[in-house]
Scaffold this active site. Structure first.
Site: not given
Ligand code: PA5
Length: 444
Positions: A286, A307, A421
Site C-alpha cells: 500500500e 515444495h 468501494k
Molecule cells: O492502511 C490502511 O490505511 C488501510 O489498510 C486501512 O487500515 C483499512 O482500509 C481499514 O480502514 P479503517 O481502519 O478505516 O476501517
C-alpha cells in the site's frame, strides 16, 4: 538486536550504486524527520514508540484485563491496517496450536476482514456457545467489511448478555470524533481508544489498534514497545548509514528494484511468522504500489513452500529477490531421537536439534537461490519474543518510509483502494451513489 546481512544481495549491485544511494537515503531521512516529505500529515508513527508512556500501557492493560475476565473469546473486527499487525504479533508469540493456548486468556478471533457468509455464519455459530467480547477497530469508522461484521456481532452480544452488560465487553478503537464507530461508541458508552489522526492504518500496530488485542492475548506490550523504542533510536537520521538497518534495507531493495528485480519475497522458516508476511505485504504494497511503480511484495513460508513455490524461485523469471527473516534461537528444545532399526535412514541426525536441520535448510536454500540469480537479504532476530518483534516492526516501518521516498511516491496514502468501494456501493445501490449506479449498469 535486528541484524541485517546484505552480502548476498550486494554481489548483484555495484558498490558504486550502493554508495550513490547514501545521499538520497539521508535526504529521505531528513524529510521524514522534518516533516517536509510527501504525506507529511501521516508521520505520527515516527516517534510513536518513544511517546508511549507507562500510564498509557497500564490503561490498555486494564481494559485487556476486563476482556480477559469476562470473555472466553474476543473477536477483533477490523481489516487491513486495523487487524494485520495484531494478528502478526499474536501469531508469532502464541502457541502454534490455538486450542492449546493458556485458558487464562480468551481465544482471539479475527473478523471484519472479509465478507464471507459462511465464515460469518460459522463464527456466529461458535460465539453462541461461549462468552465473547468485541474489539471494533476502524479508523474511518465506516469500512463496510468491519461495520457489517460489527452489526452482526453486537446484535448477538446484546442478545446474550443484554445491552448494558454487552457494553462492558465491547471496546471501540477509532477516530477521536468522526465515523459511525465513534458515534456508536459514544452513544452506547463503550470504552474507546483513539487512533491518532496522523497515523495511517498500516503504521498503526503500536497504537491501541495493535496493542489492545495483543494485550488481551496475554502478551507483554511494554516489552513490544521497548523493542520499537530501541529501534527508533537505532534508525534515527544521525546513525551512520552502515549502522542503520532501516537505511541499508531501504537502499538495498531500491538498488535491486532499479536493476530489474521487481518482486521481493519475504521468506520465513518459522510457521509462526506467516502473518508477518501478511502484515509486511500490506505495509509495503500500500505504501509503494502507486504511480505505475513499486516492488511487488510477496511472501513464502519455508521450508513448506519450497515444495510448491521453490521451483519458481530457483528457476523462474529472474525478476525476484528474497528477504529472509531468520530467528536465531528457538524458545524450546527438541532433538531427533535415535532409532535402532533406522528404517528411515535418519540416524545421522540423532541427538541433533530440529532447529539445526532447519538452519541447514535455510543456509542450503540461500546458497541455491543465490546461485540461481536471486539476491538475498537476511534479517536476523535473536528469538521470537515481544522485544524483538517490536524491533522488527519499527525497522520495517522506518525502512518503508525511506523506501517510498526513494521511489518518489507518497508512502502514506492509498488512493487506489477507493476504486472497488465506489463500484461496490454503486452495485449495491447505496444512497448517494445513484449516478454511479446508472453509469455502472451500462458496463455489466
Ligand atoms: O492502511 C490502511 O490505511 C488501510 O489498510 C486501512 O487500515 C483499512 O482500509 C481499514 O480502514 P479503517 O481502519 O478505516 O476501517
Amino acid at each position: 538486536m535486528v541484524t541485517l546481512d546484505i552480502t548476498k544481495a550486494a554481489q548483484f549491485i555495484g558498490a558504486d550504486v550502493m554508495a550513490s544511494l547514501k545521499a538520497p537515503v539521508a535526504e529521505a531521512q531528513k524529510a521524514l524527520e522534518e516533516g517536509t516529505c510527501k504525506g507529511n500529515d501521516f508521520l505520527g508513527w515516527m516517534h510513536l514508540p518513544s511517546s508511549i508512556t507507562p500510564e498509557f500501557i497500564a490503561e490498555v492493560n486494564d481494559t485487556a484485563r476486563v476482556l480477559q475476565q469476562e470473555c472466553d473469546a474476543v473477536v477483533v473486527a477490523g481489516i487491513g491496517g486495523s487487524y494485520l499487525g495484531a494478528r502478526m504479533v499474536i501469531d508469532a508469540l502464541s502457541n502454534s496450536f490455538g486450542w492449546l493456548q493458556d485458558s487464562k486468556t480468551p481465544r482471539i478471533l479475527f473478523a471484519g476482514n472479509n465478507i464471507g457468509e459462511d465464515y460469518l455464519s460459522e463464527l456466529i455459530g461458535y460465539l453462541k456457545t461461549v462468552r465473547f467480547g468485541i474489539i471494533n477497530i476502524s479508523k474511518s469508522g465506516t469500512t463496510t467489511e468491519t461495520a457489517l461484521t460489527f452489526r452482526l456481532l453486537r446484535t448477538l452480544c446484546e442478545e446474550q448478555r443484554g445491552k448494558a452488560e454487552a457494553a462492558k465487553v465491547i471496546v471501540a478503537v477509532t477516530d477521536a470524533k468522526r465515523g459511525a464507530a465513534r458515534i456508536t461508541a459514544d452513544k452506547e458508552g463503550y470504552k474507546s481508544f483513539i487512533i491518532p489522526d496522523n497515523v495511517g492504518g498500516r503504521f498503526s500496530v503500536l497504537t491501541p489498534v495493535g496493542l489492545l488485542p495483543i494485550a488481551v492475548a496475554g502478551l507483554d506490550i511494554a516489552a513490544l514497545v521497548k523493542g520499537a523504542q530501541d529501534m527508533e533510536a537505532q534508525t534515527a537520521p544521525e546513525v551512520p548509514f552502515e549502522k542503520n538497518p532501516a537505511a541499508v534495507y531501504a537502499a538495498t531493495r531500491n538498488a535491486l528494484y532499479r536493476s530489474g528485480k521487481k518482486i521481493e519475497i519475504l521468506a520465513n522458516y518459522q510457521p509462526k511468522l506467516h502473518n508477518l508476511g501478511e502484515w509486511w505485504k500490506q505495509l509495503y504494497g500500500e505504501s509503494e504500489g502507486k504511480d505505475g511503480k513499486g516492488i511487488f511484495p510477496a511472501s513464502v513460508d519455508l521450508t513448506t513452500d519450497l515444495h510448491s513455490m521453490g521451483q519458481w524461485i530457483q528457476d523462474g523469471e529472474r525478476t525476484i529477490f528474497e528477504t529472509v527473516v531468520s530467528v536465531e534461537q528457538p524458545n524450546t528444545c527438541l532433538t531427533v531421537p535415535s532409532d535402532e532399526e533406522n528404517l528411515d535412514g535418519l540416524n545421522f541426525l540423532a541427538g541433533r536439534r530440529i532447529d539445526e536441520v532447519n538452519k541447514m535448510a535455510e543456509l542450503g536454500t540461500k546458497l541455491a537461490h543465490v546461485d540461481g540469480g536471486v539476491p538475498n537479504i537476511k534479517l536476523s532476530i535473536e528469538r521470537l519474543d515481544e522485544y524483538h518483534i517490536g524491533q522488527l516492526i519499527y525497522m520495517f516501518e522506518r525502512a518503508c518510509g525511506i523506501s517510498g521516498l526513494l521511489l518518489g511516491v507518497n508512502p502514506f496514502d492509498q488512493p487506489g483502494v477507493e476504486a472497488y468501494k465506489k463500484n461496490m456501493f454503486a452495485l449495491l445501490g447505496k444512497p448517494g451513489y445513484e449516478a454511479e449506479t446508472e453509469a455502472i449498469k451500462s458496463r455489466l
